[in-house]
Design an enzyme around this catalytic site. Structure first.
Site, PDB file in Angstrom:
ATOM      1  N   ASP A   4      26.523   0.459 -60.905  1.00  0.00           N
ATOM      2  CA  ASP A   4      25.102   0.724 -60.688  1.00  0.00           C
ATOM      3  C   ASP A   4      24.948   2.240 -60.596  1.00  0.00           C
ATOM      4  O   ASP A   4      25.180   2.825 -59.532  1.00  0.00           O
ATOM      5  CB  ASP A   4      24.613   0.051 -59.402  1.00  0.00           C
ATOM      6  CG  ASP A   4      23.130   0.274 -59.174  1.00  0.00           C
ATOM      7  OD1 ASP A   4      22.335  -0.016 -60.093  1.00  0.00           O
ATOM      8  OD2 ASP A   4      22.757   0.747 -58.078  1.00  0.00           O
ATOM      9  N   GLU A  11      23.475  -2.348 -65.553  1.00  0.00           N
ATOM     10  CA  GLU A  11      22.061  -2.668 -65.768  1.00  0.00           C
ATOM     11  C   GLU A  11      21.466  -1.723 -66.799  1.00  0.00           C
ATOM     12  O   GLU A  11      21.774  -0.534 -66.821  1.00  0.00           O
ATOM     13  CB  GLU A  11      21.311  -2.536 -64.440  1.00  0.00           C
ATOM     14  CG  GLU A  11      19.857  -2.970 -64.480  1.00  0.00           C
ATOM     15  CD  GLU A  11      19.195  -2.833 -63.118  1.00  0.00           C
ATOM     16  OE1 GLU A  11      18.486  -1.826 -62.896  1.00  0.00           O
ATOM     17  OE2 GLU A  11      19.409  -3.729 -62.276  1.00  0.00           O
ATOM     18  N   HIS A  30      23.728  -0.185 -53.640  1.00  0.00           N
ATOM     19  CA  HIS A  30      24.289   0.178 -54.946  1.00  0.00           C
ATOM     20  C   HIS A  30      25.562  -0.604 -55.240  1.00  0.00           C
ATOM     21  O   HIS A  30      25.805  -1.005 -56.385  1.00  0.00           O
ATOM     22  CB  HIS A  30      24.576   1.688 -55.005  1.00  0.00           C
ATOM     23  CG  HIS A  30      23.342   2.529 -55.108  1.00  0.00           C
ATOM     24  ND1 HIS A  30      22.566   2.589 -56.244  1.00  0.00           N
ATOM     25  CD2 HIS A  30      22.734   3.339 -54.201  1.00  0.00           C
ATOM     26  CE1 HIS A  30      21.547   3.417 -56.054  1.00  0.00           C
ATOM     27  NE2 HIS A  30      21.623   3.875 -54.813  1.00  0.00           N
TER      28      HIS A  30
END
Length: 207
Positions: free
Chosen positions: A57, A117, A190
């Site tokens: 992340d 992501e 995170h």
């Protein structure tokens, strides 16, 4: 239930040593480690039949990571935590720190796959640019080590982990905990998001 030893290691510039229950020491420069496996601490390498996925992340201040093994559709948490940088440092220095620390993690754990992501639209342009820069550094590091990268939208990750694209962060954390058999919620956010990305990759890419 498998018990995970929790610890925190001072981040940024200096190497740190953490003692595990076997009495040996493990050193890793500049990362904050927050999870361990059932052997007592963080493991490196995996058997040829085991898939090891590194979820990431990205962020300039904090880049979360989560490493999961999958063997015959059974998941095992290997390690998770964050790579943190200091606001007072130049942007280039901070990006270099993310790169070098991620490279250390890759060399230590030797993941065969990775997940992240996709970059999404944000109202805060400054924040979005910082994430994009960190994401570029992460992508470069993975490419240099020839680690295939799977990219997934936020809704895809939520759907894959919880069964609904409308799930909030707290719900995602709860499902990550359940899926990995963790004794407590993964923290910080995170790191939890990185684990969710890794789980999504394992749910999506079957081998």
């Amino acid at each position: 239930m498998t018990m995970y030893r929790m610890c925190t290691v001072t981040p940024i510039t200096r190497k740190v040593s953490v003692k595990n229950k076997t009495g040996s020491f493990h050193s890793l420069p500049g990362t904050v480690q927050t999870g361990a496996d059932s052997s007592g601490f963080f493991v490196s390498g995996s058997s040829s039949s085991v898939r090891r996925v590194l979820g990431i992340d990205p962020g300039l201040a904090s880049t979360g990571y989560g490493i999961i093994d999958c063997d015959s559709n059974r998941y095992r948490l290997v390690a998770y935590g964050v790579i943190s940088t200091k606001n007072r440092d130049d942007r280039g220095v901070r990006l270099m720190e993310i790169y070098t620390r991620l490279e250390s993690l890759i060399e230590l754990y030797t993941p065969g796959e990775s997940s992240m992501e996709t970059l999404y639209f944000a109202k805060n342009v400054t924040s979005a640019m910082s994430v994009a820069e960190a994401r570029g550094v992460v992508t470069l590091c993975l490419a240099r080590h020839q680690i295939p990268l799977g990219e997934y939208t936020p809704n895809t990750i939520k759907q894959s982990v919880t069964g609904t694209a409308a799930a909030g962060k707290s719900v995602v954390q709860k499902y990550v905990r359940l899926l990995l058999g963790m004794p407590c919620l993964p923290q910080p956010d995170h790191a939890a998001d990185a684990l969710a990305a890794a789980i999504t990759h394992l749910h999506t890419v079957r081998k």
